[in-house]
Design a protein around this motif. Structure first.
Motif, PDB file in Angstrom:
ATOM      1  N   LEU A  97       1.048  -1.379   0.029  1.00 50.72           N
ATOM      2  CA  LEU A  97      -0.046   0.035  -0.118  1.00 50.72           C
ATOM      3  C   LEU A  97       0.796   1.323  -0.014  1.00 50.72           C
ATOM      4  CD1 LEU A  97      -2.578   1.447  -0.127  1.00 50.72           C
ATOM      5  CD2 LEU A  97      -2.670   1.071   2.556  1.00 50.72           C
ATOM      6  N   ALA A  98       1.993   1.210   0.837  1.00 50.49           N
ATOM      7  CA  ALA A  98       2.922   2.396   0.910  1.00 50.49           C
ATOM      8  C   ALA A  98       3.307   2.604  -0.609  1.00 50.49           C
ATOM      9  CB  ALA A  98       4.100   2.138   1.742  1.00 50.49           C
ATOM     10  N   ASP A  99       3.795   1.663  -1.336  1.00 50.48           N
ATOM     11  CA  ASP A  99       4.081   1.820  -2.715  1.00 50.48           C
ATOM     12  C   ASP A  99       2.990   2.553  -3.645  1.00 50.48           C
ATOM     13  OD1 ASP A  99       6.127   1.301  -5.010  1.00 50.48           O
ATOM     14  OD2 ASP A  99       4.547  -0.038  -5.641  1.00 50.48           O
ATOM     15  N   GLU A 146       1.823  13.679   5.177  1.00 50.50           N
ATOM     16  CA  GLU A 146       1.852  14.171   3.734  1.00 50.50           C
ATOM     17  C   GLU A 146       1.202  13.368   3.012  1.00 50.50           C
ATOM     18  OE1 GLU A 146       5.783  13.761   1.692  1.00 50.50           O
ATOM     19  OE2 GLU A 146       6.578  13.251   3.494  1.00 50.50           O
ATOM     20  N   PRO A 147       0.570  14.082   1.783  1.00 49.49           N
ATOM     21  CA  PRO A 147      -0.245  13.047   1.084  1.00 49.49           C
ATOM     22  C   PRO A 147       0.410  11.935   0.213  1.00 49.49           C
ATOM     23  CG  PRO A 147       0.204  15.279  -0.082  1.00 49.49           C
ATOM     24  CD  PRO A 147       0.722  15.093   1.329  1.00 49.49           C
ATOM     25  N   TRP A 148       1.637  11.830  -0.041  1.00 48.71           N
ATOM     26  CA  TRP A 148       2.220  11.006  -1.122  1.00 48.71           C
ATOM     27  C   TRP A 148       3.389   9.952  -0.339  1.00 48.71           C
ATOM     28  CZ3 TRP A 148      -1.487  10.906  -4.383  1.00 48.71           C
ATOM     29  CH2 TRP A 148      -1.889  12.285  -4.871  1.00 48.71           C
ATOM     30  N   ALA A 149       3.190   9.792   1.181  1.00 50.74           N
ATOM     31  CA  ALA A 149       3.880   8.950   1.859  1.00 50.74           C
ATOM     32  C   ALA A 149       2.884   8.203   2.858  1.00 50.74           C
ATOM     33  CB  ALA A 149       5.089   9.693   2.480  1.00 50.74           C
ATOM     34  N   LEU A 150       3.032   7.035   2.973  1.00 47.70           N
ATOM     35  CA  LEU A 150       2.097   6.341   3.965  1.00 47.70           C
ATOM     36  C   LEU A 150       2.785   6.538   5.305  1.00 47.70           C
ATOM     37  CD1 LEU A 150      -0.533   4.638   3.691  1.00 47.70           C
ATOM     38  CD2 LEU A 150       1.140   2.524   4.205  1.00 47.70           C
ATOM     39  N   VAL A 151       2.018   7.078   6.181  1.00 44.86           N
ATOM     40  CA  VAL A 151       2.501   7.270   7.636  1.00 44.86           C
ATOM     41  C   VAL A 151       1.659   6.395   8.549  1.00 44.86           C
ATOM     42  CG1 VAL A 151       2.817   8.924   9.323  1.00 44.86           C
ATOM     43  CG2 VAL A 151       3.442   9.267   7.096  1.00 44.86           C
ATOM     44  N   GLU A 152       2.120   5.414   9.298  1.00 42.28           N
ATOM     45  CA  GLU A 152       1.468   4.699  10.490  1.00 42.28           C
ATOM     46  C   GLU A 152       1.435   5.244  11.819  1.00 42.28           C
ATOM     47  OE1 GLU A 152       1.922   0.145  12.294  1.00 42.28           O
ATOM     48  OE2 GLU A 152       3.468   1.012  11.107  1.00 42.28           O
ATOM     49  N   GLU A 153       0.326   5.496  12.332  1.00 43.98           N
ATOM     50  CA  GLU A 153      -0.112   6.021  13.479  1.00 43.98           C
ATOM     51  C   GLU A 153      -1.079   5.017  14.247  1.00 43.98           C
ATOM     52  OE1 GLU A 153      -0.967  10.260  13.956  1.00 43.98           O
ATOM     53  OE2 GLU A 153       1.057  10.560  13.128  1.00 43.98           O
ATOM     54  N   ALA A 208      -5.192   6.360   0.367  1.00 48.60           N
ATOM     55  CA  ALA A 208      -4.993   4.889   1.179  1.00 48.60           C
ATOM     56  C   ALA A 208      -6.361   4.286   1.465  1.00 48.60           C
ATOM     57  CB  ALA A 208      -4.491   5.337   2.542  1.00 48.60           C
ATOM     58  N   ALA A 209      -7.499   5.208   1.445  1.00 49.30           N
ATOM     59  CA  ALA A 209      -8.722   4.763   1.868  1.00 49.30           C
ATOM     60  C   ALA A 209      -9.460   4.477   0.329  1.00 49.30           C
ATOM     61  CB  ALA A 209      -9.606   5.535   2.602  1.00 49.30           C
ATOM     62  N   HIS A 236      -7.083   8.490   5.604  1.00 51.41           N
ATOM     63  CA  HIS A 236      -6.606   7.387   6.079  1.00 51.41           C
ATOM     64  C   HIS A 236      -7.320   6.126   6.156  1.00 51.41           C
ATOM     65  CE1 HIS A 236      -8.886   8.996   9.318  1.00 51.41           C
ATOM     66  NE2 HIS A 236      -8.839   7.724   9.793  1.00 51.41           N
ATOM     67  N   VAL A 237      -6.778   4.894   6.225  1.00 48.36           N
ATOM     68  CA  VAL A 237      -7.509   3.633   6.489  1.00 48.36           C
ATOM     69  C   VAL A 237      -7.058   2.993   7.704  1.00 48.36           C
ATOM     70  CG1 VAL A 237      -5.526   2.238   5.224  1.00 48.36           C
ATOM     71  CG2 VAL A 237      -8.234   1.685   5.118  1.00 48.36           C
TER      72      VAL A 237
END
Length: 474
Positions: free
Chosen positions: A23-25, A111-118, A127-128, A436-437
């Protein structure tokens, strides 16, 4: 070979971090269909060619990337994996395009174009909507293939790159490739679950029409002291015109916009469905059609909204009466509302109220019609029963989504029954900063889809009463 083994395979895929990495890719592709720049169009093509095509070809799909017949639209991918003429054919769909990234408006650390996990959240544009959703379905197909060695059904796929601009070009492509897209059923994923911890299916969507209301009274802006009381104020005229379309609690007063399709059967389907609670804004119980439940208002009725409104220069107001005012408005409508009559009905309404000078300017982009499949259709019941088996009995069934999808292209052009299994949730901030998802929903959705695709494959190999019901109805 069992559905349990297939579900265990997708759990391993998720728990080892493979899903999150993939998904990050996908999120790194800046596939903004609302951005007219050439680099965005190139990015959409690259998404199909580099991210989707190799994965499908590894599953023995024969694929083709097709240029959009509308020069404003992005490319599309059509693929097919064929196993036997004696098996059911499933059509699936996803869209790899996103709304604008809205850089600079996301909160700190995102930021929109990098997947960030929280915690349980994975942030990133798309992502969603819709990258995780078609990734989940492709991974579930891969799991069935790895366990069974075949799917047990034929499958056709469409991935488009223009959904966020009204799926422009999609109807023309469907007309052109109608024979290549024939199927017994559409099973696809978009939109949110009703509640994040309970799977949802819906069989159609509300339609949507967007337009501007414009009032122009005079040229330029003129001093409010010298001309106040002498010049008509376009903002006041527009405000009164808008106020005539609904009453003060949002109940629609344009008679042709009030649907007659909220039948007893639809009411029964919507009874007790939860629309309040969970993440997202609090539902206002005193807004909308007074005699309807919240579920009936959002899934069984039409809603009018003012999306934006402007006059003068709001950031630097002058002591002057502007010569114009504009509001961007939208009607979301259910089956039973004629989309070709929405604007003419509003014109008649405004004229009758004395607002002949209010212009109606329809937006120049594609929009979706309203669709709805009977929840008792055999395919809907089959999908619902499969999901209940995987989820331990939990399922929300909606006649249609509250939002809009290109579902009418599937129903009206291809003639297939449509069932959507959404993998997001209503608080996901799609189309907004901080999209986010939820990881928990993604893992559960992988289970649901792996179980469902397994069960469809078993249907083809095992004649049953359901299979005999399906044959004459699709």
């Amino acid at each position: 070979m069992t559905s349990d083994a297939t579900i265990a395979r997708v759990h391993e895929y998720f728990d080892t971090g493979a899903f999150q990495a993939e998904l990050a890719d996908l999120v790194t592709y800046r596939s903004e269909s609302q951005n007219p720049a050439e680099e965005s169009r190139n990015e959409s093509h690259r998404y199909l060619k580099e991210a989707i095509l190799p994965r499908l070809e590894a599953m023995k799909f024969a694929c083709e990337i097709i240029d959009n017949p509308d020069p404003q639209g992005g490319p599309l991918l059509i693929g097919e994996r064929f196993e036997s003429d004696d098996l059911s054919t499933v059509l699936t769909y996803g869209h790899g395009d996103t709304v604008l990234g809205q850089e600079g408006t996301w909160r700190d650390g995102l930021e929109p174009w990098a997947l960030v996990e929280e915690g349980d959240r994975l942030y990133g544009r798309g992502a969603a909507d819709n990258k995780s959703q078609h990734l989940i379905n492709l991974a579930a197909l891969e799991a069935v293939l790895s366990v069974r060695g075949c799917l047990g059904f034929n499958i056709r796929i469409v991935i488009e790159m223009s959904e966020e601009v009204g799926s422009i070009g999609l109807p023309q492509v469907f007309e052109r490739f109608k024979d290549r897209l024939k199927a017994d059923v559409l099973i696809a994923s978009d939109g949110p679950r009703l509640q994040p911890d309970v799977p949802t299916i819906f069989m159609g969507s509300r339609g949507g029409i967007t337009f501007d209301l414009l009032v122009k009274t005079h040229e330029g802006a003129h001093h409010s002291g010298n001309w106040g009381g002498l010049l008509a104020d376009p903002a006041m005229i527009l405000a009164h015109a808008l106020a005539s379309i609904t009453d003060r609690r949002g109940q629609i007063t344009v008679q042709e916009w009030r649907p007659d399709s909220l039948t007893d059967a639809v009411r029964r389907a919507l009874k007790d469905l939860p629309v309040a609670g969970g993440d997202g804004p609090q539902v206002n119980p005193d807004w909308g059609e007074e005699d309807l439940t919240p579920a009936e208002r959002v899934f069984g009725w039409n809603s009018f909204a003012v999306l934006a409104q402007i006059t003068g220069v709001p950031d630097a107001p002058l002591n002057a009466i502007s010569g114009w005012a504009r509001a961007t408005c939208q009607l979301r409508f259910v089956v039973g509302t004629d989309p070709d009559e929405v604007v003419p009905a509003l014109r008649r309404h405004l004229d009758a109220q004395g607002f002949e000078d209010v212009q109606i300017i329809l937006h120049d982009r594609g929009f979706f019609s309203a669709t709805r499949l009977d929840p008792q259709h055999p395919w809907a019941e089959f999908v619902g029963n499969s999901i209940r088996k995987t989820s331990g009995g939990k399922l929300h069934v909606l006649p249609n989504l509250a939002g809009s999808l290109p579902n009418d292209s599937f129903t009206d052009i291809l003639g297939v029954p449509t069932i959507w299994v959404p993998h997001s949730y209503r608080g996901c901030s799609q189309h907004a900063p901080n999209e986010h998802v939820l990881k928990s929903v993604c893992r559960d959705a992988l289970s649901v889809m792996a179980g469902l695709f397994w069960d469809i494959g078993a249907l083809g190999n095992r004649p049953s009463e359901l299979q005999n019901l399906l044959k004459p109805m699709v």
